[in-house]
Enzyme design. Structure first.
Site, PDB file in Angstrom:
ATOM      1  N   GLU A  73      35.085  38.418  31.538  1.00  0.00           N
ATOM      2  CA  GLU A  73      35.831  37.751  30.462  1.00  0.00           C
ATOM      3  C   GLU A  73      35.138  37.866  29.113  1.00  0.00           C
ATOM      4  O   GLU A  73      35.787  38.097  28.104  1.00  0.00           O
ATOM      5  CB  GLU A  73      35.971  36.245  30.772  1.00  0.00           C
ATOM      6  CG  GLU A  73      37.073  35.898  31.733  1.00  0.00           C
ATOM      7  CD  GLU A  73      37.163  34.392  31.975  1.00  0.00           C
ATOM      8  OE1 GLU A  73      38.273  33.870  31.950  1.00  0.00           O
ATOM      9  OE2 GLU A  73      36.123  33.736  32.200  1.00  0.00           O
ATOM     10  N   HIS A  82      32.213  47.502  53.607  1.00  0.00           N
ATOM     11  CA  HIS A  82      33.564  48.042  53.741  1.00  0.00           C
ATOM     12  C   HIS A  82      34.106  48.515  52.403  1.00  0.00           C
ATOM     13  O   HIS A  82      35.312  48.419  52.142  1.00  0.00           O
ATOM     14  CB  HIS A  82      34.485  46.982  54.348  1.00  0.00           C
ATOM     15  CG  HIS A  82      34.009  46.530  55.693  1.00  0.00           C
ATOM     16  ND1 HIS A  82      34.153  47.297  56.829  1.00  0.00           N
ATOM     17  CD2 HIS A  82      33.340  45.414  56.077  1.00  0.00           C
ATOM     18  CE1 HIS A  82      33.608  46.657  57.855  1.00  0.00           C
ATOM     19  NE2 HIS A  82      33.108  45.511  57.416  1.00  0.00           N
ATOM     20  N   GLY A 110      56.429  30.889  24.363  1.00  0.00           N
ATOM     21  CA  GLY A 110      57.160  31.178  25.602  1.00  0.00           C
ATOM     22  C   GLY A 110      57.695  32.604  25.564  1.00  0.00           C
ATOM     23  O   GLY A 110      57.239  33.427  24.775  1.00  0.00           O
ATOM     24  N   TRP A 125      49.509  34.569  20.659  1.00  0.00           N
ATOM     25  CA  TRP A 125      48.925  35.440  21.682  1.00  0.00           C
ATOM     26  C   TRP A 125      50.059  36.401  22.024  1.00  0.00           C
ATOM     27  O   TRP A 125      51.069  36.002  22.605  1.00  0.00           O
ATOM     28  CB  TRP A 125      48.501  34.626  22.898  1.00  0.00           C
ATOM     29  CG  TRP A 125      47.835  35.457  23.948  1.00  0.00           C
ATOM     30  CD1 TRP A 125      46.514  35.776  24.019  1.00  0.00           C
ATOM     31  CD2 TRP A 125      48.452  36.065  25.081  1.00  0.00           C
ATOM     32  NE1 TRP A 125      46.275  36.556  25.127  1.00  0.00           N
ATOM     33  CE2 TRP A 125      47.449  36.757  25.791  1.00  0.00           C
ATOM     34  CE3 TRP A 125      49.767  36.126  25.570  1.00  0.00           C
ATOM     35  CZ2 TRP A 125      47.710  37.476  26.953  1.00  0.00           C
ATOM     36  CZ3 TRP A 125      50.017  36.854  26.723  1.00  0.00           C
ATOM     37  CH2 TRP A 125      48.996  37.514  27.402  1.00  0.00           C
TER      38      TRP A 125
HETATM   39  C1  G6P Z   1      42.974  31.245  31.513  1.00  0.00           C
HETATM   40  C2  G6P Z   1      41.613  30.812  31.020  1.00  0.00           C
HETATM   41  C3  G6P Z   1      40.709  30.529  32.212  1.00  0.00           C
HETATM   42  C4  G6P Z   1      41.341  29.516  33.146  1.00  0.00           C
HETATM   43  C5  G6P Z   1      42.757  29.929  33.570  1.00  0.00           C
HETATM   44  C6  G6P Z   1      43.488  28.796  34.263  1.00  0.00           C
HETATM   45  O1  G6P Z   1      42.876  32.481  32.122  1.00  0.00           O
HETATM   46  O2  G6P Z   1      41.039  31.804  30.196  1.00  0.00           O
HETATM   47  O3  G6P Z   1      39.470  30.011  31.744  1.00  0.00           O
HETATM   48  O4  G6P Z   1      40.557  29.384  34.277  1.00  0.00           O
HETATM   49  O5  G6P Z   1      43.534  30.278  32.421  1.00  0.00           O
HETATM   50  O6  G6P Z   1      43.690  27.769  33.337  1.00  0.00           O
HETATM   51  P1  G6P Z   1      43.862  26.249  33.694  1.00  0.00           P
HETATM   52  O7  G6P Z   1      43.997  25.569  32.364  1.00  0.00           O
HETATM   53  O8  G6P Z   1      45.104  26.143  34.522  1.00  0.00           O
HETATM   54  O9  G6P Z   1      42.652  25.820  34.433  1.00  0.00           O
END
Ligand code: G6P
Length: 606
Positions: free
Chosen positions: A485, A501, A99, A74
């Site tokens: 998304e 508002h 990382g 990513w």
């Molecule tokens: C990313 C995912 C979301 C998720 C968020 C938090 O943005 O696409 O679907 O809600 O991370 O992830 P977690 O694993 O901490 O719930």
């Protein structure tokens, strides 16, 4: 983000690494690569795009070797091109990295001054050059890696292989997770235990600053000072089989339909059907707590907002809820004796994990609600209540969200019971309603076809407003998040009372406004907002129960019926049609529902 794997042993590494990467694709999917040691030298195959491109390349140009590393990316530094894809290599080493190396510019300038030539725009490539530089100074691979680690700033989990050393694989971590897998004459490393599940269920986790030497028959773990340390080997019960979509077209749809089952599974150990709470003892006393702080990211943070409303209404307990990336840096004072509740599907979200550490440093007891029991967040918490949603593969979170709500409601009720703020009868009534929620969600799911018509209209919109009050305000935000998304349509979730508002300026005949308006105490207030939108020609989509739909008194464009229920449990019910709406809108637009552009399921970088 990014997922890494590594293996050393008897079999050919590339196919095992590829299988591991398939299970890590949720961490990123813009390019991928594998490197092995073939007849003493480093060989790589890398490809832009999803893992299938790499698989195709490996078919055309197979890679031999019994030691190797793999990566699914990513992009953080540099575009998702083949040149920027991992592994990054010199003639001496190849490296995969999850990382961000924060001091990479400084290191790169230094290494370039020494004559190193960089081929990518990534931060990772400095690790390969740095280790190579130490190797050229006649250090062993182990010494060179340890020396390089000391120079790195930021977060990383890395895997490294060395030309001329087919007997060695090195892994290291700081800030990003890394699991070690113990096989029979074969050893593995990976970003999570799921990636290694087809090969082994004997897993150890590296701790902060650990690094490990992997040989075919043993693993030696060192701490930051180089001392050899023992890290407990656990047996996981993860399945080695790749999770399938069953009869469904997408993981997201399958996961939406799994909700009745996984909510019931999550609820079973927490409360009986007759309405008796059974939460195991927690390391704090609800009566003594001055304040709860809930931190999370994305969808989990909206579950946290619902949790705040529940704790405050039911247990009269003040709650602060914040997005982890804000919370971790704003130096919030936390009260003595307070607790932090950390909510996360993956249990690996970097900001959430950092917020957890901040809360601990502030003397708070940390309770986490996670879906992955061996995750970093679970391991760092004082207590864990798992959501039993099973693996969630679709990037847009659905079943994790409703199971998080299930746990939060049980916790709020248990706090209410301990603090004496609700009668036993009232607690029973709410729990009975919660037990009925799976059946009511089934009813919503049975009517999903109707939503496809509406999705067609929504797919032509450029903006959509989601409005709700009270417990349904966070659901409006979650509904908007789902839509943006996966369908890439701009959407905003707003408290309906705040509409005047600002958002009302957006209303015209092209704007769909989705109102969450059950016929509860706030119904009349929301109806006024509906009138205001309808009067300005906006397309009102009303999500409500039969009574609410019958009495709206304004022209609506579309009605989505939701069963009538005890108001406290409505967030679980109202979330579901919004998930389906986002899903079918994305289908109408032809986007990649399970792996939407630019997103990743587990965000392990800041
Ligand atoms: C990313 C995912 C979301 C998720 C968020 C938090 O943005 O696409 O679907 O809600 O991370 O992830 P977690 O694993 O901490 O719930």
């Amino acid at each position: 983000m990014c997922g890494i794997v590594g293996m050393i042993g008897k079999r050919q590494a590339s196919s095992i690494l590829l299988e591991g990467l398939r299970r890590l694709e949720y961490r990123g999917y813009d390019s991928a690569g594998i490197a092995t040691i073939c007849v003493g030298s480093i060989e790589r195959r890398r490809a832009e795009g999803k893992l299938d491109s790499l698989a195709k390349k490996l078919q055309e140009e197979p890679l031999s070797g019994n030691v190797g590393i793999g990566h699914t990316r990513w992009a953080t530094h540099g575009k998702p091109t083949e040149t920027n894809a991992h592994p990054h290599a010199t003639d001496l080493v190849a490296v995969v990295h999850n990382g961000i190396i924060e001091n990479y510019r400084k290191l790169r300038t230094e290494l370039e001054a020494k004559g190193c030539t960089f081929e990518s725009e990534t931060d990772t490539e400095v690790i390969a050059h740095l280790i190579s530089d130490f190797l050229r100074q006649k250090m062993t691979p182990q010494q060179a890696t340890a020396a390089a680690l000391k120079r790195l700033e930021g977060a990383f989990a890395i895997g490294v292989i060395f030309a001329g050393h087919p007997e060695l694989l090195i892994g290291a971590r700081r800030g990003s997770p890394l699991a070690l897998g113990y096989g029979d004459g074969e050893m593995y490393l990976g970003s999570d235990a799921l990636a290694l599940a087809p090969q082994t269920n004997k897993i150890a986790y590296l701790e902060e600053e650990d690094w490990a030497e992997l040989y075919a028959d043993r693993i030696i773990v060192h701490d930051a000072d180089g001392k050899v340390v023992d890290r407990k080997v656990l047996t996981t019960n993860l399945s080695g089989a790749l999770i399938g979509k069953g009869q469904y077209r997408h993981f997201m749809l399958k996961e939406i339909f799994e909700q009745p089952t996984v909510i019931a599974d999550t609820l079973a150990p927490l409360a009986s059907a007759s309405g008796v709470l059974g939460i195991s003892p927690l390391p704090f006393d609800w009566k003594e707590i001055p304040r709860v702080t809930i931190v999370a990211c994305g969808t989990a943070s909206y579950a946290g907002v619902v949790g705040k409303y529940w704790f405050e209404q039911l247990a009269r307990l003040p709650v602060e809820v914040d997005i982890a990336s804000e919370f971790r840096y704003r130096e919030a004072p936390m009260p003595e004796g307070g607790i932090a509740i950390v909510v996360s599907q993956s249990g690996e979200t970097a900001d959430t994990l950092a917020a957890l550490h901040y809360a601990k440093a502030q003397g708070q007891k940390v309770l986490s609600i996670v879906n992955v029991p061996q995750s970093s967040i679970a391991r760092a918490s004082d207590a864990v209540i798992p959501t039993l949603a099973g693996p969630e593969i679709g990037v847009a979170s659905t079943k994790a969200f409703t199971t998080q709500l299930t746990v939060l409601l049980c916790l709020a009720l248990s706090a209410a019971e301990a603090r004496g703020t609700l009668s036993a009868e009232r607690i029973k009534a709410i729990l009975r309603a919660l037990h009925e929620a799976p059946a009511q969600i089934n009813e919503i799911l049975r009517n999903e076809n109707r939503l496809q018509e509406l999705a067609q209209t929504l797919s032509e919109a450029t903006d959509v407003l989601y409005l709700g009050r009270g417990l349904l305000y966070p659901i409006a935000m979650e509904g908007a998040l789902k839509l943006k998304e996966i369908s890439y349509i701009h959407a905003e979730g707003y408290p309906a009372g705040e509409m005047k508002h600002g958002p009302i300026a957006l209303v015209d005949e092209n704007l769909p406004a989705v109102f969450l308006a059950p016929s509860d105490a706030l119904y009349e207030k929301t109806i006024s907002n509906i009138q205001e939108v309808a009067a300005r020609g906006g397309k009102v989509v009303l999500v409500s129960d039969k009574d609410g739909i019958a009495h709206v008194g304004a022209k609506t464009f579309f009605n989505i019926p939701v069963p009538k229920a005890e108001p406290t449990v409505l967030p679980l019910l109202y979330a579901v049609p919004l998930q389906l709406l986002a899903y079918y809108t994305a289908i109408a637009k032809g986007t990649d529902v399970d792996q939407p552009r630019n997103l990743a399921k587990s965000v392990t970088v800041e």
